[in-house]
Design a protein around this motif. Structure first.
Motif, PDB file in Angstrom:
ATOM      1  N   ALA A   1       0.685  -0.998  -0.368  1.00  0.00           N
ATOM      2  CA  ALA A   1       0.242   0.155   0.045  1.00  0.00           C
ATOM      3  C   ALA A   1       0.927   1.209  -0.188  1.00  0.00           C
ATOM      4  CB  ALA A   1      -0.943  -0.067   1.339  1.00  0.00           C
ATOM      5  N   THR A   2       2.231   1.337   1.100  1.00  0.00           N
ATOM      6  CA  THR A   2       3.135   2.236   0.711  1.00  0.00           C
ATOM      7  C   THR A   2       3.773   2.266   0.306  1.00  0.00           C
ATOM      8  OG1 THR A   2       3.547   1.830   2.815  1.00  0.00           O
ATOM      9  CG2 THR A   2       1.975   3.067   3.089  1.00  0.00           C
ATOM     10  N   LEU A   3       4.525   1.429  -0.036  1.00  0.00           N
ATOM     11  CA  LEU A   3       5.714   1.088  -0.587  1.00  0.00           C
ATOM     12  C   LEU A   3       7.091   0.950  -0.279  1.00  0.00           C
ATOM     13  CD1 LEU A   3       5.714   1.878  -3.903  1.00  0.00           C
ATOM     14  CD2 LEU A   3       5.148  -0.175  -3.386  1.00  0.00           C
ATOM     15  N   SER A   4       6.896   0.922   1.609  1.00  0.00           N
ATOM     16  CA  SER A   4       7.795   1.323   1.872  1.00  0.00           C
ATOM     17  C   SER A   4       8.238  -0.340   2.362  1.00  0.00           C
ATOM     18  CB  SER A   4       7.341   1.648   3.456  1.00  0.00           C
ATOM     19  OG  SER A   4       6.342   1.203   3.881  1.00  0.00           O
ATOM     20  N   VAL A   5       9.848   0.362   2.689  1.00  0.00           N
ATOM     21  CA  VAL A   5      10.265  -1.361   3.708  1.00  0.00           C
ATOM     22  C   VAL A   5       9.969  -1.625   4.644  1.00  0.00           C
ATOM     23  CG1 VAL A   5      12.312  -2.293   3.729  1.00  0.00           C
ATOM     24  CG2 VAL A   5      12.365  -1.095   1.457  1.00  0.00           C
ATOM     25  N   VAL A   6       9.477  -3.034   5.067  1.00  0.00           N
ATOM     26  CA  VAL A   6       9.011  -2.931   6.504  1.00  0.00           C
ATOM     27  C   VAL A   6      10.541  -3.843   7.069  1.00  0.00           C
ATOM     28  CG1 VAL A   6       6.573  -2.226   6.275  1.00  0.00           C
ATOM     29  CG2 VAL A   6       7.581  -4.738   4.857  1.00  0.00           C
ATOM     30  N   ASP A   7      10.984  -5.111   6.297  1.00  0.00           N
ATOM     31  CA  ASP A   7      11.452  -6.256   6.192  1.00  0.00           C
ATOM     32  C   ASP A   7      12.918  -6.193   6.120  1.00  0.00           C
ATOM     33  OD1 ASP A   7      12.890  -8.041   8.318  1.00  0.00           O
ATOM     34  OD2 ASP A   7      11.327  -9.104   7.912  1.00  0.00           O
ATOM     35  N   SER A   8      14.295  -6.519   6.144  1.00  0.00           N
ATOM     36  CA  SER A   8      15.053  -6.599   5.057  1.00  0.00           C
ATOM     37  C   SER A   8      16.453  -7.870   5.470  1.00  0.00           C
ATOM     38  CB  SER A   8      15.265  -5.603   4.276  1.00  0.00           C
ATOM     39  OG  SER A   8      16.510  -5.378   5.932  1.00  0.00           O
ATOM     40  N   ALA A   9      17.348  -8.485   4.750  1.00  0.00           N
ATOM     41  CA  ALA A   9      17.827  -9.441   4.894  1.00  0.00           C
ATOM     42  C   ALA A   9      18.833  -8.878   3.854  1.00  0.00           C
ATOM     43  CB  ALA A   9      17.634 -10.931   5.886  1.00  0.00           C
ATOM     44  N   VAL A  10      20.257  -9.737   4.560  1.00  0.00           N
ATOM     45  CA  VAL A  10      21.259  -9.568   3.737  1.00  0.00           C
ATOM     46  C   VAL A  10      22.157 -11.116   4.246  1.00  0.00           C
ATOM     47  CG1 VAL A  10      23.482  -8.524   3.199  1.00  0.00           C
ATOM     48  CG2 VAL A  10      21.412  -7.005   2.684  1.00  0.00           C
ATOM     49  N   VAL A  11      22.881 -12.210   2.907  1.00  0.00           N
ATOM     50  CA  VAL A  11      23.377 -12.699   3.426  1.00  0.00           C
ATOM     51  C   VAL A  11      24.802 -12.391   1.883  1.00  0.00           C
ATOM     52  CG1 VAL A  11      23.156 -15.277   2.611  1.00  0.00           C
ATOM     53  CG2 VAL A  11      21.451 -14.792   4.314  1.00  0.00           C
ATOM     54  N   ARG A  12      25.605 -12.260   3.022  1.00  0.00           N
ATOM     55  CA  ARG A  12      26.909 -12.567   1.989  1.00  0.00           C
ATOM     56  C   ARG A  12      27.213 -14.092   2.227  1.00  0.00           C
ATOM     57  NH1 ARG A  12      27.285  -8.541   5.539  1.00  0.00           N
ATOM     58  NH2 ARG A  12      27.086  -5.963   4.382  1.00  0.00           N
ATOM     59  N   GLY A  13      27.993 -14.483   0.599  1.00  0.00           N
ATOM     60  CA  GLY A  13      28.581 -15.547   0.118  1.00  0.00           C
ATOM     61  C   GLY A  13      28.582 -15.963  -1.014  1.00  0.00           C
ATOM     62  N   LYS A  14      29.299 -16.751  -1.661  1.00  0.00           N
ATOM     63  CA  LYS A  14      29.990 -17.093  -2.758  1.00  0.00           C
ATOM     64  C   LYS A  14      29.090 -18.462  -3.341  1.00  0.00           C
ATOM     65  CE  LYS A  14      34.401 -18.932  -4.710  1.00  0.00           C
ATOM     66  NZ  LYS A  14      35.527 -19.282  -3.770  1.00  0.00           N
ATOM     67  N   ALA A  15      28.621 -18.180  -5.177  1.00  0.00           N
ATOM     68  CA  ALA A  15      28.510 -18.521  -6.352  1.00  0.00           C
ATOM     69  C   ALA A  15      28.543 -20.008  -6.424  1.00  0.00           C
ATOM     70  CB  ALA A  15      28.173 -18.563  -7.264  1.00  0.00           C
ATOM     71  N   GLU A  16      28.807 -21.265  -5.123  1.00  0.00           N
ATOM     72  CA  GLU A  16      29.393 -22.573  -5.806  1.00  0.00           C
ATOM     73  C   GLU A  16      28.859 -23.430  -6.995  1.00  0.00           C
ATOM     74  OE1 GLU A  16      30.954 -23.140  -3.635  1.00  0.00           O
ATOM     75  OE2 GLU A  16      31.139 -22.125  -1.874  1.00  0.00           O
ATOM     76  N   PHE A  17      27.952 -22.816  -8.278  1.00  0.00           N
ATOM     77  CA  PHE A  17      27.641 -23.520  -9.070  1.00  0.00           C
ATOM     78  C   PHE A  17      28.446 -22.751  -9.902  1.00  0.00           C
ATOM     79  CE2 PHE A  17      25.212 -25.020 -12.516  1.00  0.00           C
ATOM     80  CZ  PHE A  17      24.854 -26.925 -12.476  1.00  0.00           C
ATOM     81  N   PRO A  18      28.941 -22.951 -11.704  1.00  0.00           N
ATOM     82  CA  PRO A  18      29.399 -22.100 -12.726  1.00  0.00           C
ATOM     83  C   PRO A  18      28.469 -21.762 -13.040  1.00  0.00           C
ATOM     84  CG  PRO A  18      29.580 -24.545 -13.116  1.00  0.00           C
ATOM     85  CD  PRO A  18      29.214 -24.535 -11.541  1.00  0.00           C
ATOM     86  N   TYR A  19      28.682 -20.137 -14.188  1.00  0.00           N
ATOM     87  CA  TYR A  19      26.983 -19.914 -14.863  1.00  0.00           C
ATOM     88  C   TYR A  19      27.438 -20.510 -16.207  1.00  0.00           C
ATOM     89  CZ  TYR A  19      25.275 -16.082 -17.996  1.00  0.00           C
ATOM     90  OH  TYR A  19      23.976 -16.243 -18.371  1.00  0.00           O
ATOM     91  N   VAL A  20      26.475 -21.631 -15.815  1.00  0.00           N
ATOM     92  CA  VAL A  20      25.294 -21.767 -17.427  1.00  0.00           C
ATOM     93  C   VAL A  20      24.058 -21.431 -17.660  1.00  0.00           C
ATOM     94  CG1 VAL A  20      25.185 -24.502 -17.830  1.00  0.00           C
ATOM     95  CG2 VAL A  20      26.975 -24.140 -16.263  1.00  0.00           C
ATOM     96  N   PRO A  21      23.933 -20.481 -18.141  1.00  0.00           N
ATOM     97  CA  PRO A  21      22.831 -20.488 -19.129  1.00  0.00           C
ATOM     98  C   PRO A  21      21.470 -21.313 -19.054  1.00  0.00           C
ATOM     99  CG  PRO A  21      24.300 -20.033 -20.844  1.00  0.00           C
ATOM    100  CD  PRO A  21      25.137 -21.142 -20.478  1.00  0.00           C
ATOM    101  N   GLY A  22      20.917 -20.908 -18.140  1.00  0.00           N
ATOM    102  CA  GLY A  22      19.476 -21.565 -17.912  1.00  0.00           C
ATOM    103  C   GLY A  22      19.810 -22.477 -16.586  1.00  0.00           C
ATOM    104  N   LEU A  23      20.619 -22.674 -15.481  1.00  0.00           N
ATOM    105  CA  LEU A  23      20.884 -22.977 -14.813  1.00  0.00           C
ATOM    106  C   LEU A  23      21.533 -21.723 -13.612  1.00  0.00           C
ATOM    107  CD1 LEU A  23      22.906 -26.209 -15.765  1.00  0.00           C
ATOM    108  CD2 LEU A  23      20.390 -26.204 -15.379  1.00  0.00           C
ATOM    109  N   PHE A  24      21.363 -20.800 -13.749  1.00  0.00           N
ATOM    110  CA  PHE A  24      21.515 -19.837 -13.013  1.00  0.00           C
ATOM    111  C   PHE A  24      21.002 -19.561 -11.620  1.00  0.00           C
ATOM    112  CE2 PHE A  24      21.484 -15.091 -12.370  1.00  0.00           C
ATOM    113  CZ  PHE A  24      23.115 -14.725 -12.299  1.00  0.00           C
TER     114      PHE A  24
END
Length: 221
Positions: free
Chosen positions: A63-86
């Motif tokens: 209704a207001t487009l205000s942020v009411v909650d959030s979360a951040v996770v830092r990590g590392k992509a363990e799977f290679p970049y493959v089209p269709g498997l992002f």
């Protein structure tokens, strides 16, 4: 927010494709939530084109487009970049971020694809099935072919892949490029486009994507 125990994360392309094929029949298209009060934006930012990433989730009051909650996770992509498997690069960290939320969203708005995918199982479908939360994909680039929609806000044309309609090219603002909306899970395409327009009153991208992108980029600094 409760997240189902995910499948084992694959290490090979063949394993990943097999998981998509196994989970694809679980995608549902039986309508949308009766009431959408909160919507989560999901986005992943990478550090200098490396595999280091930040998964960011923001939950907005629709209704207001205000942020009411959030979360951040830092990590590392363990799977290679493959089209269709992002999804296999980004979903593990995004699921961790979703699990840290205290406000459970009524819908997940993914910066990516849903049915607009070679195997009809993009990131929005994957996360929707694993969480059983209604989800949609809003892509910046087209996965498929489309004719440009009219210039007015709300104009759309079908997005087709292999001669099948998999989503829509939707004009959210006059004079800007369209976004590409596709169903992820427990949604209809009409309802998904209506929601994206509600979430994008001023800019091309919905506020869910904009706030999650800003949060992720800020966390990389």
């Amino acid at each position: 927010m409760r997240v189902r125990d995910p499948h084992p994360w694959p290490t090979t392309e063949a394993e990943a494709v097999a998981i998509q094929e196994r989970l694809r029949p679980l995608v549902r298209f039986d309508g949308e939530p009766r009431e959408i009060r909160t919507a989560a934006g999901l986005d992943v930012a990478y550090r200098d084109e490396s595999d280091e990433l930040v998964a960011a989730v923001t939950v907005l009051d629709v209704a207001t487009l205000s942020v009411v909650d959030s979360a951040v996770v830092r990590g590392k992509a363990e799977f290679p970049y493959v089209p269709g498997l992002f999804a296999f690069r980004e979903a593990p960290s995004l699921l961790q971020a979703l699990a840290e939320l205290s406000v459970e969203p009524d819908v997940l708005v993914c910066d990516g694809q849903g049915l607009a995918h070679p195997r009809r199982f993009g990131l929005a479908c994957h996360l929707g099935v694993l969480t059983d939360v209604p989800s949609i994909g809003v892509g910046k680039t087209a996965m498929g072919h489309y004719e440009p929609p009219g210039e007015e806000r709300g104009a759309w044309t079908p997005l087709r892949l292999d001669d099948e309609v998999v989503g829509r090219a939707l004009r959210t603002q006059r004079g800007v490029k369209p976004v590409f909306v596709s169903v992820g899970h427990r949604f209809t395409l009409d309802a998904a486009c209506d929601l994206v327009l509600r979430l994008a009153p001023k800019y091309r991208l919905p506020e869910t994507t904009r706030t999650a992108d800003h949060l992720g980029r800020s966390a990389l600094r």
